[in-house]
Scaffold this active site. Sequence first.
Site, PDB file in Angstrom:
ATOM      1  N   CYS A  34      37.474   6.261 -23.558  1.00 44.49           N
ATOM      2  CA  CYS A  34      36.639   6.452 -22.365  1.00 44.49           C
ATOM      3  C   CYS A  34      37.444   6.104 -21.111  1.00 44.49           C
ATOM      4  CB  CYS A  34      35.387   5.588 -22.525  1.00 44.49           C
ATOM      5  SG  CYS A  34      34.506   5.201 -21.013  1.00 44.49           S
ATOM      6  N   CYS A  83      35.881   3.704 -18.623  1.00 44.18           N
ATOM      7  CA  CYS A  83      35.891   2.340 -19.179  1.00 44.18           C
ATOM      8  C   CYS A  83      37.238   1.676 -18.891  1.00 44.18           C
ATOM      9  CB  CYS A  83      35.689   2.362 -20.695  1.00 44.18           C
ATOM     10  SG  CYS A  83      34.102   3.040 -21.216  1.00 44.18           S
TER      11      CYS A  83
END
Length: 148
Positions: A69, A72
């Site tokens: 991600c 993230c």
Amino acid sequence: MAETAKLVCLDCGSTNRVPVAKLGSGPKCGTCGAKLTDGKVRALDPATLQKAAKTDEAPLLVDFWAPWCGPCRMMAPQFQQAAQALAPHARLAKIDTQDHPAVSQKHNIRGIPALILFQNGREVARLAGARPAAEIEAFVRQNARMPA
Ligand code: ZN
């Protein structure tokens, strides 16, 4: 606020009872000696997450993330910065939802990054999406019970 706070050691999972006035003086886990409130973001496993979420009386903010991600990964330094800013009165930790997919289901995570704030054994609030450090810090201060 109570005079002592129960904190689960995020390294070994032992429950510690720490005087609130001593949160800032580097309390250590009675079992493994790890620092409990050093402002470092710990990587949790599901068992430690579950125990800390049910036990901790001080605010615990958990970042549900995964290595694939991008947002993230972008948020990680911001999250670390917020952890430093909120220490010693709140703790920040993360859990890898790729390694531990069951936690996403258990906590009903629909997208990552997702931040869940726990205190006094329950979920207090959650925040979705990557955020700058100042917003993460403000989110905790607004939703948690902690000294100013
Ligand atoms: Zn420990």
